[in-house]
Design an enzyme around this catalytic site. Structure first.
Site: not given
Lengths: 267, 267
Positions: B20, B215
């Site tokens: 992400d 992430h």
């Protein structure tokens, strides 16, 4: 107008030490915090603009975005200010060929208005000299007056890379404007190994009003992603050097905030 | 539709390993390059969006900008999508209260169009779940169909923090759409010290189609400027760990590009 006279600094060596390109990267902002000098200007379309805190910040007006990354987009919808992916054009040539006057004015106003939401700006200057096209320079001066922000205006246009075709009109405009003009000192193009010597040689300058522009950035992976990171790091290391700081301490440290107060009174 | 059947992967353990927030920081992009997994999605309004190169990139649709810095601005002029300084609103609550449907649609289209100038997108997902307001979710699904980009749709909305008032309409929408639904795995909220264990425990999963969102960001000063840097670094260190990579190698490595080809044919 003689600014130094009005400031009571006639015969002194007076220095505006200016940090360019704040708000562009975390490394640029980090160098500003680490060095502790108050004066610099912020690229409002930059991702890190909201992270700059300081005492004497200006708006570094942007109309170009020259690196492959990071890139910047206009704040306003003007088609003449963007490339196919929506970024500012990557060169001054493309900008100057296409930029429509009313779209430039709208964009520059938007950048100033947005800056005022983030900090209390004292001055105006421009990234890559984007406003040197004479009709854009007129907007620059007009917005400076309108917002009571001191515009950076050099004493001479020589050696600044201004296209010769712009010179006559720019000279005429500069002769008319009611703003102080400063002697430009810019080590950007010097090889990094000559940087320390450049700063130490400032000790030999005669009295006058000097504007020294630097692009200091921290030596980090993000900072080094910019193609010109070597010149940014060289500024940072030189300005952190105790001997350079001693040389700088012999100048009167002028701020754009002080100039602004002379021109328009305290705000 | 049974996607795994159409892919010839029925009874297998199949993993979409998704990175992400690409394009947000240099540290996020750097982790993507260093880890070498192909799938992720790009925040097109992010300063580093133009610096992402990869094989299976999507558009991480943005309608919020939640950190003090770096911040992101809309690409389009919609007033309902920006705060006083021109940034996306800093919270989902403010966004969902104010966002006008036609301004959202225009902005999301602009992000997809801009992405197509930078890379060849394969899929859609959304930063902070900004499109979970049901009328925005309809736009999300419609744009996915229009642009032939596979939208991320979870198998279940439980545990994703969806406001209860949105659930009935979202469930109805999700039941209708002709897209595969994936089992969500998300270590974001786990303490960093439990991260390695989370990844190693993937070895115990039964057959199925899993979507694991991480992430990862490099451990740099810029990366650590984000308030949630610890969870980003924990993902990065875990996914660089040889034992985790061995566990992951036992899954079939699915890409959104392959899913897209099943849905619409090779493009």
């Amino acid at each position: 107008m003689d600014l130094l006279e009005r400031l009571g600094l006639l015969g002194r060596r007076v220095l505006l030490l200016h940090h360019d390109d704040l708000g562009l990267t975390h490394a640029q902002n980090g160098a500003y915090q680490a060095l502790g000098f108050p004066t610099g200007s912020v690229l409002v379309p930059g991702a890190w603009a909201s992270g700059v805190r300081g005492e004497d910040l200006g708006v570094h007006l942007v109309l170009t975005s020259e690196w492959p990354a990071p890139r910047m987009r206009p704040l306003t919808p003007g088609e003449s200010l963007r490339d196919e992916a929506g970024y500012f054009p990557s060169s001054l040539e493309v900008l100057w060929q296409n930029a429509r006057l009313e779209e430039v004015e709208r964009e520059l106003k938007a950048q100033i208005e947005a800056a005022k939401r983030l900090f209390s700006p004292t001055h105006l200057d421009t990234h890559q000299g984007a406003v040197l096209r004479p009709d854009l320079a007129e907007i620059y001066v007009r917005l400076a007056e309108e917002y009571r922000l001191v515009p950076l205006i050099p004493e001479s246009l020589e050696g600044l890379g201004v296209p010769p075709v712009f010179l006559p009109e720019l000279e005429r405009l500069m002769a008319q404007v009611p703003f102080p003009r400063v002697r430009f000192l810019d080590p950007y193009g010097l090889p990094p190994e000559e940087r320390l010597g450049f700063y130490l040689d400032l000790a030999n300058l005669p009295p006058g009003l000097y504007y020294l522009v630097h692009h200091s950035a921290l030596p980090t992976p993000e900072g080094r992603a910019l193609p010109d990171w070597r010149t940014r790091e060289a500024d940072y290391f030189a300005l952190a050097h105790p001997e350079v700081r001693r040389v700088l301490s012999e100048f009167y440290p002028l701020t754009w905030r002080a100039v602004r107060e002379v021109l328009w009174g305290a705000s």
